[in-house]
Design a protein around this motif. Sequence first.
Motif, short mmCIF file in Angstrom:
data_model
loop_
_atom_site.label_atom_id
_atom_site.label_comp_id
_atom_site.label_asym_id
_atom_site.label_seq_id
_atom_site.Cartn_x
_atom_site.Cartn_y
_atom_site.Cartn_z
N ALA A 296 5.03 58.58 -40.77
CA ALA A 296 4.39 59.89 -40.91
C ALA A 296 3.38 59.85 -42.06
CB ALA A 296 5.44 60.97 -41.15
N LEU A 297 2.27 60.58 -41.88
CA LEU A 297 1.25 60.68 -42.91
C LEU A 297 1.30 62.09 -43.48
CD1 LEU A 297 -1.26 59.76 -44.50
CD2 LEU A 297 -2.65 60.43 -42.51
N ALA A 298 1.73 62.21 -44.74
CA ALA A 298 1.82 63.51 -45.41
C ALA A 298 0.54 63.76 -46.19
CB ALA A 298 3.02 63.54 -46.35
N ILE A 299 -0.10 64.88 -45.91
CA ILE A 299 -1.34 65.27 -46.59
C ILE A 299 -1.03 66.49 -47.45
CG2 ILE A 299 -3.71 66.05 -46.29
CD1 ILE A 299 -3.59 64.69 -43.49
N ALA A 300 -1.25 66.36 -48.76
CA ALA A 300 -0.95 67.46 -49.67
C ALA A 300 -2.18 68.31 -49.97
CB ALA A 300 -0.39 66.91 -50.98
N ALA A 301 -3.37 67.75 -49.80
CA ALA A 301 -4.61 68.48 -50.07
C ALA A 301 -5.74 67.75 -49.39
CB ALA A 301 -4.87 68.60 -51.57
N ALA A 302 -6.81 68.49 -49.06
CA ALA A 302 -7.97 67.88 -48.43
C ALA A 302 -9.20 68.72 -48.73
CB ALA A 302 -7.77 67.75 -46.92
N SER A 303 -10.37 68.08 -48.67
CA SER A 303 -11.62 68.79 -48.93
C SER A 303 -12.76 68.13 -48.18
CB SER A 303 -11.95 68.81 -50.43
OG SER A 303 -12.27 67.49 -50.88
N VAL A 304 -13.87 68.85 -48.05
CA VAL A 304 -15.09 68.30 -47.48
C VAL A 304 -16.26 68.96 -48.20
CG1 VAL A 304 -15.32 70.02 -45.62
CG2 VAL A 304 -16.32 67.73 -45.33
N GLY A 305 -17.33 68.20 -48.40
CA GLY A 305 -18.52 68.72 -49.06
C GLY A 305 -19.70 67.82 -48.81
N ARG B 167 -2.40 74.23 -46.95
CA ARG B 167 -3.09 73.07 -47.52
C ARG B 167 -2.41 71.76 -47.15
NH1 ARG B 167 -5.39 73.00 -53.42
NH2 ARG B 167 -6.53 71.34 -52.35
N ALA B 168 -1.11 71.81 -46.90
CA ALA B 168 -0.35 70.59 -46.63
C ALA B 168 0.02 70.51 -45.15
CB ALA B 168 0.91 70.55 -47.49
N ILE B 169 0.08 69.29 -44.66
CA ILE B 169 0.50 69.05 -43.28
C ILE B 169 1.02 67.63 -43.18
CG2 ILE B 169 -1.73 68.23 -42.43
CD1 ILE B 169 -1.15 69.84 -39.84
N VAL B 170 1.89 67.39 -42.22
CA VAL B 170 2.40 66.06 -41.94
C VAL B 170 1.95 65.67 -40.53
CG1 VAL B 170 4.43 64.60 -41.66
CG2 VAL B 170 4.37 66.32 -43.48
N ALA B 171 1.27 64.54 -40.42
CA ALA B 171 0.86 64.01 -39.12
C ALA B 171 1.87 62.95 -38.71
CB ALA B 171 -0.53 63.41 -39.20
N PRO B 172 2.65 63.20 -37.66
CA PRO B 172 3.62 62.19 -37.22
C PRO B 172 2.91 60.94 -36.69
CG PRO B 172 4.06 64.34 -36.22
CD PRO B 172 2.71 64.41 -36.84
N PRO B 173 3.62 59.83 -36.59
CA PRO B 173 3.02 58.64 -35.97
C PRO B 173 2.49 58.96 -34.58
CG PRO B 173 5.13 58.10 -36.97
CD PRO B 173 5.01 59.59 -37.02
#
Length: 400
Positions: free
Chosen positions: A83-92, A115-121
């Motif tokens: 699993a890929l855990a994302i705690a924060a993200a941005s774009v600019g 702001r956070a999400i988990v992407a399963p395999p």
Amino acid sequence: MIDGVARGLRAASCALALLATSAVAAPDAAGAWRDAFQSSPADYDVATAAPPPVTGTLRSRFAVAVAGSRIRIRVSNEDGAEALAIAAASVGKAAGAGFDAAPGTLKVLTFGGRRAIVAPPGAAVLSDPVDLPVAVGAALVASIRAPAGVRLQPSGGVTMAAADGDQTLADKLAGERRVAGRPPVSGASVLTRRPPRIIVALGDSITDGNRSRPDQPRGWPEALDRRLAARADGAPRAVVNAGIAGNRVLATSWGDAALVRFDRDVARIDGVSHVVILEGINDIGAGGNDRPLETADLIAGYRQLIARARARGIKAVMGTLTPFAGSFYFSPAREAQRQAVNRWIRTSGEPDAVIDFDAATRDPAAPGRLRPAYDCGDHLHPNAQGYRAMGDAIDLRLFD
């Protein structure tokens, strides 16, 4: 308990896949969503061990092929084993030639309002849209913070920046270091009032475009996109690059085989009208899947790609394979296979159109070799001048 977790991950993956499909396709009063950038996900079947996971902030840089008012990014864990855990993200918007963001342009990204999400395999996730007006060719930077780390393989062919901690909203990354791999930010879509028809370039490293700096143009698809954007007449067109270095048509090794990834990297894209297929030199150079390559098998693979494109209403354009004499792949028998494949592409009448990349790049004095001015030095990949020549050789009327 394990079965319950597995069922939960499968359900989450299905839900996220549905989100990734439906969100981009959803109508919007301000226009339509179009894919404006892609970096096809890829795992690599290589003997060398991958380096330790990259923790903290990981930032990638890319250019968009579509102009619009809003943007969302796609983060892929489709080839991940964990699993890929994302705690924060941005774009600019990017500043200069590196990974700095233009001051005041970074936007916080959320996923379903969080702001956070988990992407399963096996899953990809889409961010919520943010207001960020962009022009065709605008360079952007996107960052994610993965507390447990992101596993990158150095064969990915893309340079990114990494830094400690959460620096997703930092214009300039403190303690920035460069890392190589396949970026988890695998795509971006833009809300546009003039939705273009999308041309997908499906190929290997000659399509992906080898480059030593993140701000360099990637390859012939970007050269084609610039020409199409400059054209004043006709409906708008945009090119999305679905090249993977080392990729093959028939065998999965450096990324899923083209036959495996076609639906994910081509058919799922809204508004796609054409696919340009330039792939097969790695099948010839590396041989078949656990057996010697038969030219007829490669042609059968091309026929499947053409059939699957047409089943989705997509025109299939084939590119002839470029010269490779003098490269580590070369042998007279393999050159005979390349010539046989190119004869079929040129004369069979089965593709909807043909681009003769071989003719555009070969040395007139030694047709089995790249023109010296177009050779990056390994006698297999074009240099920047060679990529421009490939893009310039394409008749834009093919996409009318």
